[in-house]
Enzyme design. Sequence first.
Site, PDB file in Angstrom:
ATOM      1  N   ASP A  16     -45.294  17.448  -9.729  1.00 16.35           N
ATOM      2  CA  ASP A  16     -45.268  17.047  -8.329  1.00 16.35           C
ATOM      3  C   ASP A  16     -45.758  18.169  -7.411  1.00 16.35           C
ATOM      4  OD1 ASP A  16     -44.254  14.866  -6.404  1.00 16.35           O
ATOM      5  OD2 ASP A  16     -43.315  16.677  -5.615  1.00 16.35           O
ATOM      6  N   HIS A  26     -36.569  14.013  -6.906  1.00 14.24           N
ATOM      7  CA  HIS A  26     -37.378  15.205  -7.095  1.00 14.24           C
ATOM      8  C   HIS A  26     -36.589  16.143  -7.999  1.00 14.24           C
ATOM      9  CE1 HIS A  26     -40.479  17.988  -6.351  1.00 14.24           C
ATOM     10  NE2 HIS A  26     -40.075  18.545  -5.228  1.00 14.24           N
ATOM     11  N   GLN A  71     -30.923  20.091   0.707  1.00 14.62           N
ATOM     12  CA  GLN A  71     -30.033  19.899  -0.444  1.00 14.62           C
ATOM     13  C   GLN A  71     -29.289  21.181  -0.777  1.00 14.62           C
ATOM     14  OE1 GLN A  71     -31.932  18.090  -3.839  1.00 14.62           O
ATOM     15  NE2 GLN A  71     -32.716  16.368  -2.649  1.00 14.62           N
ATOM     16  N   TYR A  80     -32.331  10.229   5.692  1.00 12.07           N
ATOM     17  CA  TYR A  80     -33.167   9.107   6.137  1.00 12.07           C
ATOM     18  C   TYR A  80     -34.485   9.652   6.697  1.00 12.07           C
ATOM     19  CZ  TYR A  80     -33.630   4.151   7.371  1.00 12.07           C
ATOM     20  OH  TYR A  80     -34.007   2.822   7.426  1.00 12.07           O
ATOM     21  N   ASP A 107     -35.563  19.547   0.210  1.00 11.29           N
ATOM     22  CA  ASP A 107     -35.153  20.510  -0.813  1.00 11.29           C
ATOM     23  C   ASP A 107     -34.293  21.618  -0.212  1.00 11.29           C
ATOM     24  OD1 ASP A 107     -36.512  19.165  -2.867  1.00 11.29           O
ATOM     25  OD2 ASP A 107     -38.396  20.113  -2.280  1.00 11.29           O
ATOM     26  N   ALA A 108     -34.701  22.139   0.946  1.00 12.17           N
ATOM     27  CA  ALA A 108     -33.890  23.162   1.610  1.00 12.17           C
ATOM     28  C   ALA A 108     -32.577  22.568   2.104  1.00 12.17           C
ATOM     29  CB  ALA A 108     -34.669  23.770   2.779  1.00 12.17           C
ATOM     30  N   VAL A 115     -38.043  11.153   4.650  1.00  7.78           N
ATOM     31  CA  VAL A 115     -39.307  10.726   4.049  1.00  7.78           C
ATOM     32  C   VAL A 115     -39.099   9.551   3.094  1.00  7.78           C
ATOM     33  CG1 VAL A 115     -41.272  11.451   2.649  1.00  7.78           C
ATOM     34  CG2 VAL A 115     -40.267  13.043   4.289  1.00  7.78           C
ATOM     35  N   GLU A 121     -49.168  17.951  -5.175  1.00  9.13           N
ATOM     36  CA  GLU A 121     -49.167  18.042  -3.713  1.00  9.13           C
ATOM     37  C   GLU A 121     -50.062  19.168  -3.217  1.00  9.13           C
ATOM     38  OE1 GLU A 121     -44.576  16.494  -2.978  1.00  9.13           O
ATOM     39  OE2 GLU A 121     -45.042  18.633  -3.054  1.00  9.13           O
TER      40      GLU A 121
END
Length: 352
Positions: free
Chosen positions: A208, A124, A103, A38, A100-101, A40, A212
Amino acid sequence: MAKIDFGGVIEDVVTREEFSLAQAREVLAGETVAVLGYGVQGPGQSLNMRDNGIKVIVGQRAGSKSYDKAIADGWVSGETLFELEEAASRATIIIYLLSDAGQKDFWLQLLPHLTPGKALGFSHGFSITYKEQTGVIPPEGIDVFLVAPKGSGLSVRRNFLDGCGINSSYAVYQDYTGKAQDRVLAIAMAVGSGYLFPTTFEKEVYSDLTGERGVLMGALAGIMEAQYHELRKHGHSPSEAFNETVEELTQSLIRLVAENGMDWMFANTSTTAQRGALDWKGKFRQAVEPVFTELYQAVASGEEARIVLDKNSRPDYREKLEEELAQIADSEMWQAGKKVRQLRPENMSSKK
């Protein structure tokens, strides 16, 4: 799908006419969607799905700021808000929205809950594309797909509340049930997408990460700083330098570009602005093209992924990040920006 001509290139896109919200509700009837994370994207996507009548639960670590935010947003502990593993166990579709880290770190705990017939969704392509570094390799008996809104989580929610959508890319990585295509389109429409364009996990993460680090944030911030400092160096006041660098762009010009395109902008400015912009556009392009080549190569090689996973996994990551962000926030340029925003007419009138 609708076939759209994008400047001579024909692309297949999915609009709300090809796949309606009513179809999405029909596909997701009987499904329980768990949004894990919960941070971004989690709030916008989960709230939009909930408002669209989808059965949604949220997974978030208790005691975190994000857990408290979920409570404030109306999710109920033990009913629609659970610890990550509990939410995953209750779901038929799991939308994996940890960082990402995060996950990578949680993957082995998630695996037992990826039972045959379930679906695992991403926003992503990072974890799947760089699986050698993340270890995120889905089991064979599930559907795996991606819905990637082309905007921040805040924009996903704001656009939904304003009655408009935000464009999203989508991809199917693994179709075990034969329903993955319908599932991904249904989730995409349920989270409030405007139209959808197909991609792959690899293409999504390459574009992506390049975006960014490039035009969307890194390059934009760097160019703004360079122009601001050059104006200040020659005696222009902070207010003047900021207005010419940021305020005119964000409050006027970029809105017109969004509505009509940069070609329209070039055709509808003063002849002085036209001449200068046409003369200097090529010089800026030539200056930054080598940087973008280097950037894309770093993304495609996995080097950018390595840096992200390394730095974001360090125990002092949060403290170091706050220091870096503070350097930007405390700079003269963005302190001047705070003052300029306070002087906008809508902010001044609210103080009366």
